[in-house]
Design a protein around this motif. Structure first.
Motif, PDB file in Angstrom:
ATOM      1  N   SER A 244     -36.796  20.879  15.317  1.00 46.81           N
ATOM      2  CA  SER A 244     -37.173  19.547  15.784  1.00 46.81           C
ATOM      3  C   SER A 244     -37.965  18.736  14.774  1.00 46.81           C
ATOM      4  CB  SER A 244     -37.997  19.647  17.079  1.00 46.81           C
ATOM      5  OG  SER A 244     -37.283  20.291  18.093  1.00 46.81           O
ATOM      6  N   TYR A 245     -38.780  19.413  13.940  1.00 50.78           N
ATOM      7  CA  TYR A 245     -39.737  18.667  13.132  1.00 50.78           C
ATOM      8  C   TYR A 245     -39.058  17.725  12.151  1.00 50.78           C
ATOM      9  CZ  TYR A 245     -38.886  21.141   8.758  1.00 50.78           C
ATOM     10  OH  TYR A 245     -38.307  21.603   7.626  1.00 50.78           O
ATOM     11  N   GLY A 246     -37.883  18.109  11.668  1.00 50.90           N
ATOM     12  CA  GLY A 246     -37.233  17.340  10.613  1.00 50.90           C
ATOM     13  C   GLY A 246     -36.919  15.915  10.987  1.00 50.90           C
ATOM     14  N   ASN A 247     -36.646  15.672  12.257  1.00 52.54           N
ATOM     15  CA  ASN A 247     -36.290  14.322  12.677  1.00 52.54           C
ATOM     16  C   ASN A 247     -37.468  13.539  13.230  1.00 52.54           C
ATOM     17  OD1 ASN A 247     -33.640  14.079  11.934  1.00 52.54           O
ATOM     18  ND2 ASN A 247     -32.861  15.092  13.757  1.00 52.54           N
ATOM     19  N   PHE A 248     -38.677  14.072  13.125  1.00 49.09           N
ATOM     20  CA  PHE A 248     -39.831  13.346  13.629  1.00 49.09           C
ATOM     21  C   PHE A 248     -40.923  13.202  12.578  1.00 49.09           C
ATOM     22  CE2 PHE A 248     -37.562  14.787  17.317  1.00 49.09           C
ATOM     23  CZ  PHE A 248     -37.551  13.648  18.094  1.00 49.09           C
ATOM     24  N   TRP A 249     -41.059  14.191  11.698  1.00 50.50           N
ATOM     25  CA  TRP A 249     -42.078  14.097  10.653  1.00 50.50           C
ATOM     26  C   TRP A 249     -41.679  13.057   9.609  1.00 50.50           C
ATOM     27  CZ3 TRP A 249     -45.290  18.262  12.101  1.00 50.50           C
ATOM     28  CH2 TRP A 249     -46.559  18.219  11.538  1.00 50.50           C
ATOM     29  N   GLY A 250     -40.410  12.959   9.359  1.00 52.71           N
ATOM     30  CA  GLY A 250     -39.942  11.986   8.385  1.00 52.71           C
ATOM     31  C   GLY A 250     -39.729  10.629   9.018  1.00 52.71           C
ATOM     32  N   MET A 251     -39.147   9.712   8.257  1.00 48.87           N
ATOM     33  CA  MET A 251     -38.994   8.340   8.741  1.00 48.87           C
ATOM     34  C   MET A 251     -37.594   8.013   9.210  1.00 48.87           C
ATOM     35  SD  MET A 251     -41.358   6.062   6.286  1.00 48.87           S
ATOM     36  CE  MET A 251     -43.071   6.494   6.003  1.00 48.87           C
ATOM     37  N   LEU A 252     -36.648   8.897   9.021  1.00 53.36           N
ATOM     38  CA  LEU A 252     -35.323   8.613   9.534  1.00 53.36           C
ATOM     39  C   LEU A 252     -34.779   9.839  10.251  1.00 53.36           C
ATOM     40  CD1 LEU A 252     -32.492   8.626   6.869  1.00 53.36           C
ATOM     41  CD2 LEU A 252     -34.669   9.692   6.427  1.00 53.36           C
ATOM     42  N   LYS A 253     -34.018   9.563  11.296  1.00 51.80           N
ATOM     43  CA  LYS A 253     -33.425  10.639  12.080  1.00 51.80           C
ATOM     44  C   LYS A 253     -31.954  10.752  11.693  1.00 51.80           C
ATOM     45  CE  LYS A 253     -34.451  10.757  16.461  1.00 51.80           C
ATOM     46  NZ  LYS A 253     -34.668  10.331  17.860  1.00 51.80           N
ATOM     47  N   TYR A 312     -44.363   9.097  17.155  1.00 56.59           N
ATOM     48  CA  TYR A 312     -44.549   9.504  15.754  1.00 56.59           C
ATOM     49  C   TYR A 312     -44.597   8.327  14.785  1.00 56.59           C
ATOM     50  CZ  TYR A 312     -43.243  13.805  18.053  1.00 56.59           C
ATOM     51  OH  TYR A 312     -43.207  14.870  18.931  1.00 56.59           O
ATOM     52  N   TRP A 313     -44.423   7.099  15.277  1.00 53.50           N
ATOM     53  CA  TRP A 313     -44.387   5.943  14.373  1.00 53.50           C
ATOM     54  C   TRP A 313     -45.687   5.779  13.590  1.00 53.50           C
ATOM     55  CZ3 TRP A 313     -42.245   2.071  18.550  1.00 53.50           C
ATOM     56  CH2 TRP A 313     -40.897   2.352  18.775  1.00 53.50           C
ATOM     57  N   VAL A 314     -46.822   5.727  14.279  1.00 53.32           N
ATOM     58  CA  VAL A 314     -48.106   5.518  13.590  1.00 53.32           C
ATOM     59  C   VAL A 314     -48.429   6.674  12.638  1.00 53.32           C
ATOM     60  CG1 VAL A 314     -50.602   5.265  13.894  1.00 53.32           C
ATOM     61  CG2 VAL A 314     -49.038   3.981  15.367  1.00 53.32           C
ATOM     62  N   PRO A 315     -48.288   7.949  13.065  1.00 53.99           N
ATOM     63  CA  PRO A 315     -48.518   9.041  12.109  1.00 53.99           C
ATOM     64  C   PRO A 315     -47.611   8.980  10.883  1.00 53.99           C
ATOM     65  CG  PRO A 315     -48.529   9.907  14.339  1.00 53.99           C
ATOM     66  CD  PRO A 315     -48.091   8.475  14.442  1.00 53.99           C
ATOM     67  N   GLN A 316     -46.339   8.613  11.067  1.00 54.36           N
ATOM     68  CA  GLN A 316     -45.422   8.511   9.931  1.00 54.36           C
ATOM     69  C   GLN A 316     -45.939   7.516   8.905  1.00 54.36           C
ATOM     70  OE1 GLN A 316     -41.736   7.481  11.831  1.00 54.36           O
ATOM     71  NE2 GLN A 316     -41.332   9.556  12.520  1.00 54.36           N
ATOM     72  N   ILE A 317     -46.431   6.389   9.378  1.00 50.51           N
ATOM     73  CA  ILE A 317     -46.961   5.361   8.475  1.00 50.51           C
ATOM     74  C   ILE A 317     -48.217   5.848   7.762  1.00 50.51           C
ATOM     75  CG2 ILE A 317     -48.079   3.086   8.424  1.00 50.51           C
ATOM     76  CD1 ILE A 317     -46.166   2.300  10.722  1.00 50.51           C
ATOM     77  N   LEU A 318     -49.142   6.416   8.524  1.00 54.49           N
ATOM     78  CA  LEU A 318     -50.419   6.837   7.941  1.00 54.49           C
ATOM     79  C   LEU A 318     -50.245   7.968   6.939  1.00 54.49           C
ATOM     80  CD1 LEU A 318     -52.760   6.619  11.067  1.00 54.49           C
ATOM     81  CD2 LEU A 318     -52.431   4.945   9.237  1.00 54.49           C
TER      82      LEU A 318
END
Length: 495
Positions: A244-253, A312-318
């Protein structure tokens, strides 16, 4: 004069970035859950009750503050015209939040301006700005707390802003907690005004939920936990995280579970963070806050099987912030570094989001909205009920009362889930007898087909393939490249 002009560059960057992103309004990519919040706001307008279906109180929206702001925009602009002004407002607030962040981390006005623009066109930043969710307001409040509350040390900000943050989303206790812990470790003293703000914020939100809704935690959280909650072993949890992490930690799914680009980005973000930490500057205090929060928020939500990407949007940016600072502050070959970042990451990410916004906007606005408009014209009695999932576009544009499968907007279905989870859908149909059923599947092939055939007839089929055509061949190719939407069957009760 030059210095004065340069000092205004970050403000100009805010204006330019907001104007640049206005083009995304043309895609009509608006998140389903935004329409739940907006219907709650309009329910307040029509019935004077925070609810979804008439006079019944329910915290159908995750965010109380955004409901109030949406209510104000409905009041000012009217139900037909409030969406675009509200989306622009969200985008402006988010971008001002990036301005605050740039003041915390950078000194050079040109670096700040580039930082604001490049952050602003990342996929999560675009989604925060135009999808109609509460995260533009939330990002603004969180960065305002750091800038005015902890950099400028204004005590009234430390007291008031946590209250607003918690009324925006209750899960922001994670952010507020990280700020508190990092501040204690860094400054070796307690900010009592901030503790007061946190106590007032938490107690106010819980008290409001309890006295108004009769619950401590928002119904949306309870409903999702009830339907989606599963007991996993440690091995299953590890496997789940790995897929699961691969499509949420990064910026594109990407299609599938594994996203190798995420690993590259995680490593690069960590390397840039470590590099900046070695410089031992005062800004490291804020870098520790945003980086720790970014990691912790994603770990907590992934561990809870929260697969909705807006978490995950805000964490991805930060987490991406150290990368931009590292590149912008390179003394040797800065232009090369910046060019490589823009060409090989920023532009591909922007193009990816353009395609995604156009395709998803077609599936949501041109397809799912049309189902709601069909029902709006077909059913004149707006007191009739429809059982469906999800509860955004279709109830909003149809005007019908709604029972959603998860129980976000109707608590009674939660009781059926508790009693008999495998059969809660059919049990709800038999007990509540809604006039309309909207299903992903053919109910006449269901194990309860005889009941459906006896009491409901197929009114209309909605197929996503019928909405993949466009006179503009480029748009049509995008629609087919990423078809967005689900086939539906609409049934009506036989009198």
């Amino acid at each position: 004069m030059t210095n004065t002009k340069n000092s205004k560059l970050p403000v100009f960057a805010v204006i330019f970035t907001v104007i640049f992103k206005l083009i995304f309004l043309l895609t009509h990519y608006i998140q389903e859950d935004a329409f739940i919040t907006w219907r709650v706001a309009q329910n307040v307008l029509d019935y004077g009750v925070i609810g979804f279906n008439g006079g019944t109180k329910i915290s159908a929206s995750t965010t109380h503050l955004y409901v109030f702001i949406s209510y104000v925009f409905n009041l000012i602009f009217g139900k037909e015209n409030f969406i675009e002004p509200l989306l622009i407002f969200n985008s402006l607030l988010f971008t001002i939040g990036t301005l605050f962040l740039s003041h915390l981390l950078l000194k050079n006005p040109w670096h700040k301006a580039l930082f604001i623009f490049l952050i602003g066109i990342l996929p999560p930043a675009i989604k925060i700005s135009i999808l109609g969710m509460e995260y533009g307001i939330l990002f603004f409040l969180e960065m305002a707390l750091l800038y005015y509350g902890f950099s400028k040390e204004k005590k009234w900000i430390q007291i008031i802003v946590p209250l607003l943050i918690l009324f925006t989303r209750i899960d922001t206790v994670i952010f507020l907690g990280v700020v508190f812990l990092v501040d204690i470790v860094w400054n070796k003293k307690i900010k009592w005004s901030y503790i007061l703000g946190g106590v007032i914020g938490v107690s106010s939100v819980l008290a409001f939920n309890w006295f108004y809704f009769g619950e401590l935690i928002n119904n949306t959280i309870i409903a999702k936990k009830l339907l989606y909650g599963q007991n996993f072993s440690l091995a299953q949890n590890l496997e789940y995280f790995n897929t699961s992490y691969g499509n949420f930690w990064g910026m594109l799914k990407l299609p599938g579970n594994f996203n190798p680009l995420t690993i590259i980005m995680i490593v690069f973000e960590l390397m840039c963070f470590i590099y900046l930490m070695r410089q031992k500057e005062s800004r490291n205090y804020f870098l520790w806050i945003i980086f720790t929060f970014g990691w912790l928020k994603q770990i907590i939500f992934l561990s809870q099987k929260s697969l909705f990407d807006w978490y995950y949007w805000v964490p991805q940016i930060l987490l991406f912030v150290p990368v931009l600072i590292f590149v912008l502050e390179q003394k040797a070959k800065r232009n090369l570094w910046l060019s490589l970042l823009i060409i090989f990451y920023i532009i591909p990410m922007l193009l990816f989001q353009i395609v995604n916004s156009i395709a998803t906007g077609n599936g949501e606005w041109n397809y799912r909205r049309q189902i709601g408009l069909f029902l709006h014209d077909y059913e004149k009695d707006k007191k009739q009920w429809i059982l469906l999932e999800p509860a955004g576009y279709i109830p909003y544009f149809s005007g019908l009362k709604a029972i959603d499968e998860v129980g976000l907007v109707d608590k009674k279905i939660q009781e059926e889930i508790k009693k008999d989870k495998p059969n809660y859908w059919i049990n709800t149909v038999k007990k509540r007898k809604p006039k309309y059923l909207l299903s992903y599947k053919n109910l006449y092939d269901d194990k309860n087909a005889e009941y459906y055939k006896a009491h409901y007839k197929l009114l209309k089929e909605f197929r996503i393939k019928d909405h993949l055509k466009n006179s503009n061949k480029i748009l049509e190719k995008i629609y087919h490249l990423k078809p967005s939407g689900t086939d539906y069957n609409l049934y009506i009760k036989i009198d």
